[in-house]
Write an enzyme that holds these catalytic residues in place. Structure first.
Site, PDB file in Angstrom:
ATOM      1  N   GLU A 150      -9.095  92.639 -77.881  1.00  0.00           N
ATOM      2  CA  GLU A 150     -10.450  92.841 -76.941  1.00  0.00           C
ATOM      3  C   GLU A 150     -11.620  93.359 -77.789  1.00  0.00           C
ATOM      4  O   GLU A 150     -12.594  92.774 -77.756  1.00  0.00           O
ATOM      5  CB  GLU A 150      -9.963  93.586 -75.783  1.00  0.00           C
ATOM      6  CG  GLU A 150     -11.329  94.000 -75.052  1.00  0.00           C
ATOM      7  CD  GLU A 150     -12.083  92.884 -74.237  1.00  0.00           C
ATOM      8  OE1 GLU A 150     -11.556  91.619 -74.436  1.00  0.00           O
ATOM      9  OE2 GLU A 150     -13.116  93.100 -73.614  1.00  0.00           O
ATOM     10  N   TRP A 186     -25.565  74.860 -69.552  1.00  0.00           N
ATOM     11  CA  TRP A 186     -24.608  75.402 -70.872  1.00  0.00           C
ATOM     12  C   TRP A 186     -24.167  73.817 -71.404  1.00  0.00           C
ATOM     13  O   TRP A 186     -23.329  73.163 -70.833  1.00  0.00           O
ATOM     14  CB  TRP A 186     -23.426  75.949 -70.343  1.00  0.00           C
ATOM     15  CG  TRP A 186     -22.492  76.614 -71.486  1.00  0.00           C
ATOM     16  CD1 TRP A 186     -22.784  77.588 -72.158  1.00  0.00           C
ATOM     17  CD2 TRP A 186     -21.401  76.103 -71.918  1.00  0.00           C
ATOM     18  NE1 TRP A 186     -22.096  77.743 -73.173  1.00  0.00           N
ATOM     19  CE2 TRP A 186     -20.907  76.620 -73.030  1.00  0.00           C
ATOM     20  CE3 TRP A 186     -20.758  74.889 -71.720  1.00  0.00           C
ATOM     21  CZ2 TRP A 186     -19.832  76.662 -73.858  1.00  0.00           C
ATOM     22  CZ3 TRP A 186     -19.294  74.705 -72.562  1.00  0.00           C
ATOM     23  CH2 TRP A 186     -19.077  75.530 -73.535  1.00  0.00           C
ATOM     24  N   ARG A 189     -24.736  80.913 -65.786  1.00  0.00           N
ATOM     25  CA  ARG A 189     -23.895  80.183 -65.846  1.00  0.00           C
ATOM     26  C   ARG A 189     -24.023  79.280 -67.179  1.00  0.00           C
ATOM     27  O   ARG A 189     -23.550  78.392 -67.568  1.00  0.00           O
ATOM     28  CB  ARG A 189     -23.789  79.227 -64.816  1.00  0.00           C
ATOM     29  CG  ARG A 189     -23.312  79.673 -63.443  1.00  0.00           C
ATOM     30  CD  ARG A 189     -23.296  79.093 -62.383  1.00  0.00           C
ATOM     31  NE  ARG A 189     -22.352  78.213 -62.173  1.00  0.00           N
ATOM     32  CZ  ARG A 189     -21.209  78.362 -61.497  1.00  0.00           C
ATOM     33  NH1 ARG A 189     -21.203  79.534 -60.987  1.00  0.00           N
ATOM     34  NH2 ARG A 189     -20.309  77.555 -61.672  1.00  0.00           N
ATOM     35  N   CYS A 235     -22.893  75.806 -66.248  1.00  0.00           N
ATOM     36  CA  CYS A 235     -24.261  75.232 -65.808  1.00  0.00           C
ATOM     37  C   CYS A 235     -24.423  75.488 -64.298  1.00  0.00           C
ATOM     38  O   CYS A 235     -23.400  75.534 -63.411  1.00  0.00           O
ATOM     39  CB  CYS A 235     -24.246  73.573 -65.875  1.00  0.00           C
ATOM     40  SG  CYS A 235     -24.004  72.944 -67.334  1.00  0.00           S
ATOM     41  N   LYS A 245     -21.208  82.925 -68.616  1.00  0.00           N
ATOM     42  CA  LYS A 245     -20.491  83.742 -67.857  1.00  0.00           C
ATOM     43  C   LYS A 245     -19.321  83.083 -67.114  1.00  0.00           C
ATOM     44  O   LYS A 245     -18.310  83.784 -66.835  1.00  0.00           O
ATOM     45  CB  LYS A 245     -21.379  84.533 -67.078  1.00  0.00           C
ATOM     46  CG  LYS A 245     -20.656  85.661 -66.377  1.00  0.00           C
ATOM     47  CD  LYS A 245     -20.609  87.132 -67.062  1.00  0.00           C
ATOM     48  CE  LYS A 245     -19.895  88.030 -66.453  1.00  0.00           C
ATOM     49  NZ  LYS A 245     -19.077  88.801 -67.391  1.00  0.00           N
ATOM     50  N   HIS A 248       2.553  90.548 -92.661  1.00  0.00           N
ATOM     51  CA  HIS A 248       3.094  89.129 -92.528  1.00  0.00           C
ATOM     52  C   HIS A 248       1.894  88.175 -93.016  1.00  0.00           C
ATOM     53  O   HIS A 248       2.048  86.870 -92.433  1.00  0.00           O
ATOM     54  CB  HIS A 248       3.454  88.658 -91.283  1.00  0.00           C
ATOM     55  CG  HIS A 248       4.864  89.683 -91.011  1.00  0.00           C
ATOM     56  ND1 HIS A 248       5.872  89.616 -91.858  1.00  0.00           N
ATOM     57  CD2 HIS A 248       5.040  90.776 -90.221  1.00  0.00           C
ATOM     58  CE1 HIS A 248       7.069  90.369 -91.282  1.00  0.00           C
ATOM     59  NE2 HIS A 248       6.135  91.239 -90.307  1.00  0.00           N
ATOM     60  N   ASN A 292     -23.020  69.681 -63.021  1.00  0.00           N
ATOM     61  CA  ASN A 292     -22.111  70.920 -63.765  1.00  0.00           C
ATOM     62  C   ASN A 292     -20.673  70.239 -63.912  1.00  0.00           C
ATOM     63  O   ASN A 292     -20.227  69.765 -63.112  1.00  0.00           O
ATOM     64  CB  ASN A 292     -21.946  71.961 -63.035  1.00  0.00           C
ATOM     65  CG  ASN A 292     -21.035  72.938 -63.404  1.00  0.00           C
ATOM     66  OD1 ASN A 292     -20.727  73.030 -64.598  1.00  0.00           O
ATOM     67  ND2 ASN A 292     -20.763  73.983 -62.423  1.00  0.00           N
ATOM     68  N   GLY A 293     -20.099  70.182 -65.203  1.00  0.00           N
ATOM     69  CA  GLY A 293     -18.994  69.806 -65.548  1.00  0.00           C
ATOM     70  C   GLY A 293     -18.963  68.668 -66.443  1.00  0.00           C
ATOM     71  O   GLY A 293     -19.710  68.661 -67.386  1.00  0.00           O
ATOM     72  N   GLU A 350     -18.192  88.172 -80.214  1.00  0.00           N
ATOM     73  CA  GLU A 350     -19.119  87.380 -79.222  1.00  0.00           C
ATOM     74  C   GLU A 350     -20.574  87.895 -78.978  1.00  0.00           C
ATOM     75  O   GLU A 350     -21.478  87.189 -78.825  1.00  0.00           O
ATOM     76  CB  GLU A 350     -18.447  87.175 -77.757  1.00  0.00           C
ATOM     77  CG  GLU A 350     -18.477  88.479 -77.036  1.00  0.00           C
ATOM     78  CD  GLU A 350     -17.634  88.319 -75.485  1.00  0.00           C
ATOM     79  OE1 GLU A 350     -17.006  89.288 -75.074  1.00  0.00           O
ATOM     80  OE2 GLU A 350     -17.738  87.186 -75.153  1.00  0.00           O
ATOM     81  N   LYS A 410     -15.102  91.262 -78.476  1.00  0.00           N
ATOM     82  CA  LYS A 410     -16.145  91.813 -78.152  1.00  0.00           C
ATOM     83  C   LYS A 410     -17.217  91.804 -79.260  1.00  0.00           C
ATOM     84  O   LYS A 410     -18.281  91.465 -79.142  1.00  0.00           O
ATOM     85  CB  LYS A 410     -16.003  93.096 -77.750  1.00  0.00           C
ATOM     86  CG  LYS A 410     -16.049  93.784 -76.312  1.00  0.00           C
ATOM     87  CD  LYS A 410     -16.397  93.312 -74.924  1.00  0.00           C
ATOM     88  CE  LYS A 410     -16.107  91.868 -74.746  1.00  0.00           C
ATOM     89  NZ  LYS A 410     -15.445  91.525 -73.407  1.00  0.00           N
TER      90      LYS A 410
HETATM   91  C1  F6R Z   1     -15.459  87.859 -72.838  1.00  0.00           C
HETATM   92  C2  F6R Z   1     -15.416  87.314 -71.462  1.00  0.00           C
HETATM   93  C3  F6R Z   1     -14.762  85.999 -71.627  1.00  0.00           C
HETATM   94  C4  F6R Z   1     -14.120  86.032 -69.810  1.00  0.00           C
HETATM   95  C5  F6R Z   1     -13.564  84.485 -69.624  1.00  0.00           C
HETATM   96  C6  F6R Z   1     -12.700  84.587 -68.294  1.00  0.00           C
HETATM   97  O1  F6R Z   1     -16.297  88.941 -72.832  1.00  0.00           O
HETATM   98  O2  F6R Z   1     -16.210  87.643 -70.803  1.00  0.00           O
HETATM   99  O3  F6R Z   1     -13.523  85.785 -72.241  1.00  0.00           O
HETATM  100  O4  F6R Z   1     -13.200  87.092 -69.844  1.00  0.00           O
HETATM  101  O5  F6R Z   1     -14.157  83.526 -69.965  1.00  0.00           O
HETATM  102  O6  F6R Z   1     -13.544  84.753 -67.281  1.00  0.00           O
HETATM  103  P1  F6R Z   1     -13.199  84.931 -65.964  1.00  0.00           P
HETATM  104  O7  F6R Z   1     -12.728  86.503 -65.752  1.00  0.00           O
HETATM  105  O8  F6R Z   1     -14.604  84.681 -64.888  1.00  0.00           O
HETATM  106  O9  F6R Z   1     -12.018  84.021 -65.505  1.00  0.00           O
END
Ligand code: F6R
Length: 606
Positions: free
Chosen positions: A479, A74, A27, A2, A601, A502, A98-99, A486, A483
């Site tokens: 990773e 969000w 956000r 947010c 983000k 396993h 926000n929160g 998501e 990727k």
């Molecule tokens: C995935 C992604 C998230 C962030 C995670 C941590 O592509 O971007 O998994 O890596 O939310 O965010 P930061 O780096 O801002 O603490």
């Protein structure tokens, strides 16, 4: 999560509120809204979905008030529908938040019993009713807000305006960030300095437990209990320029292609390439005395941390404990005084990472953060920062921030390795030389996009995809899977190749693509055995490797060649194909690559 903004302006503020929200859309983008005080009355416009929907609504039904709040959501409590969109408002008060208000159910029960009728499923609405309840009792607006704040538990950044109060705004912080922007006869509030950058560069960051009382002329800050506190106003370096996509279709594509440059900048800020030496800022403790490093981060940054663990243990011979921040903070591990805690974060605002930092600080740890946003809370609360010079990352899926985090971790491993006598001067030169070659090799990897487009065609039909890797390629498998899931919404899992038998091997059949990250290093032959186990069960193997395809010893669905480099820097190279696989699959499927569903983000809630 947010984004919130508030403006006490000289003219109608709705346009500027939307402009600031555009910079905060990273956000969250479930809904957006603005509310203003117009002729003493509160009025609002809200719209489900992206900000452009709110813009359309405002152009059809403008708001004229000079005092206003804006919010991009969000969703935490309540569906992402217009009814639950902020600002929450009644005739007397408008609130953005926000929160998470953790005791909202208890407060809701109490207020409902007093006759308050709730219109939404949100936790935020309790704040609205709580403030209104104090106003109903005859308490003045500032005191009503302060009294409400003292009842709230959880994490929140809040902004409040009142009907009949054209020159008053309250801002409060307990957890998520909130900054005051000081203008000429105008005053601003925002979740970050970038949101406010077109209006002012004079910023005051609120701290936890701060309540700001703003007018156009002054900003006074108090603790929730009413004690006055002083916070400095500083010149912000945040840029108001909204980065554009250039010739790329998506920010994510642009950011993937920026990697040669930003990796080079980041490495260049720590390495003297002529000397072949790494120079770190003073960590404030003797590297030879470090008995253990603890690393915490979330998501992609956590996977960068796992690579860091492999590097630090191998090249600096220091034991590393790593955990996702959301677990670390509640495990409350014992930490020896004088140890080093490393936090990795792009945004510098991730709630769990920040909480873990505070825990480690309280345990007497030295705090070093690998952070991209230098004005962030985590940057400000760290003893030392090791900046990633990735520039603004707009795509929600992290790409260039990840490879810049790896770049910093590589430098940290070399510098600690030298300082601890674990590697020689000649080895330091060899490793820095290998790093110097990385941007060139990453560039080469970016010139092969037709291969990924073909691959995307096949992967887009899969329901599940497995990623395998060993050693420092294991986190790359994690990773890659993150990727893919998501942004393409295809289910994917990353496994250490040796773990396959396993359990996960039960999933293998001819419909499950298995992407194997396997540089031709000392572990390659072991991974070959795992590939054969997959092939024997009909799995389709896509091999990312510098080894010739024949060395796999089994049929491959595809082979993505990667340049042969010093094994130390392999993770930096293999990051690129895993990003491109996910990107092209998502593009093929037509998903919203830059703003995938349900994500944000900057994750400022637990
Ligand atoms: C995935 C992604 C998230 C962030 C995670 C941590 O592509 O971007 O998994 O890596 O939310 O965010 P930061 O780096 O801002 O603490």
């Amino acid at each position: 999560m947010c984004g919130i903004v508030g403006i006490l302006g000289k003219k109608a503020v709705a346009g500027d509120l939307v402009d600031a929200l555009r910079r905060l859309e990273y956000r969250g983008y479930d809904s957006a809204g603005v509310a203003t005080v117009e002729d003493g009355h509160l009025d609002r416009r809200r719209a489900e979905g992206k900000l452009k929907n709110l813009e359309i609504r405002l152009s059809n039904h403008p708001l004229q008030g000079r005092t206003g709040l804006g919010h991009t959501r969000w969703a935490t409590h309540g569906k992402p529908v217009e009814r639950n969109a902020h600002p929450h408002m009644n005739e007397r008060v408008a609130v953005v938040h926000n929160g998470i208000i953790e005791n909202f159910q208890e407060l809701r029960g109490e207020l409902s019993a007093k006759g308050h009728v709730f219109q939404t499923e949100t936790d935020t609405e309790t704040v609205l009713h709580l403030v209104s309840d104090y106003l109903d009792q005859g308490v003045a607006p500032v005191d009503a807000a302060r009294a409400a704040l003292q009842r709230l538990q959880g994490a929140f950044a809040l902004a409040v305006i009142f009907a009949g109060e054209d020159n008053l705004m309250i801002g409060a912080r307990q957890g998520p960030p909130l900054a005051i922007g000081h203008g000429e006869g105008e005053m601003y509030l925002g979740s970050d300095a970038i949101a406010l950058a077109p209006f002012t560069d004079t910023i005051t960051y609120l701290e936890d437990g701060d309540c700001a009382v703003l007018t156009r002329e002054a900003a006074e800050i108090f603790a929730f209990d009413g004690r006055k506190v002083e916070r400095p106003a500083i010149k912000s370096v945040a840029s108001s320029l909204l980065v554009d996509k250039g010739n790329f279709r998506h920010f994510m594509a642009k950011e993937i292609h920026e990697q040669p440059e930003v990796i080079s900048h980041t490495l260049g800020s720590f390495i003297d390439f002529a000397e072949g030496r790494v120079h770190l800022p003073d960590l404030g403790l003797d590297p030879a005395e470090i008995s253990k490093i603890s690393i915490s981060a979330c998501g992609t940054a956590y996977y960068a941390g796992i690579v860091g663990k492999y590097w630090l243990e191998r090249y600096a011979r220091v034991p590393v404990e790593i955990d996702v921040a959301s677990e670390f903070r509640y495990r409350e591990p014992p930490l020896e005084k004088g140890g080093l805690s490393v936090f990795i974060t792009q945004s510098g605002e991730t709630a769990d990472t920040l909480a873990t930092l505070r825990y480690c600080k309280a345990q007497g740890q030295r705090i070093a953060s690998i952070v991209n946003v230098r004005t962030s809370t985590i940057a400000r609360e760290s003893d030392v920062i090791l900046p990633t010079l990735a520039g603004p990352e707009i795509g929600v899926a992290s790409t260039k921030a990840f490879t810049c985090q790896l770049s910093v971790l590589a430098c940290l491993a070399i510098a600690l390795g030298r300082a601890r006598g674990a590697i020689s001067e000649a080895q330091e030169k060899e490793l820095t030389h290998a790093l110097a070659e990385v941007p060139r090799h990453v560039s080469t990897l970016l010139h092969n996009e037709a291969t990924y487009e073909r691959l995307a065609h096949d992967l887009s039909k899969a329901r599940d995809v497995l990623y395998l890797g060993r050693g420092s390629s294991f986190p790359l498998a994690l990773e890659g899977a993150l990727k893919l899931k998501e942004i393409s919404y295809i289910h994917a899992e990353g496994y250490a190749a040796g773990e396959l038998k396993h359990g996960p091997i039960a999933l293998i059949d001819e419909n499950v693509p298995v992407i194997v990250v396997a540089p031709a290093d000392e572990l390659f032959e072991k991974t070959v055995s795992n590939m054969q186990e997959v092939a024997a069960r009909g799995g389709k193997i896509i091999l990312l490797s510098d080894a010739a395809a024949e060395r796999a010893g089994c049929a491959l669905e595809a082979h993505i060649p990667v340049p042969t480099v010093h094994p130390f820097v392999n993770p930096l190279l293999y990051a690129v194909p895993v990003q491109l696989i996910a990107y092209h699959t998502a593009v093929f499927l037509g998903t919203d690559v830059d703003q995938p569903r349900n994500l944000a983000k900057s994750v400022t809630v637990e």
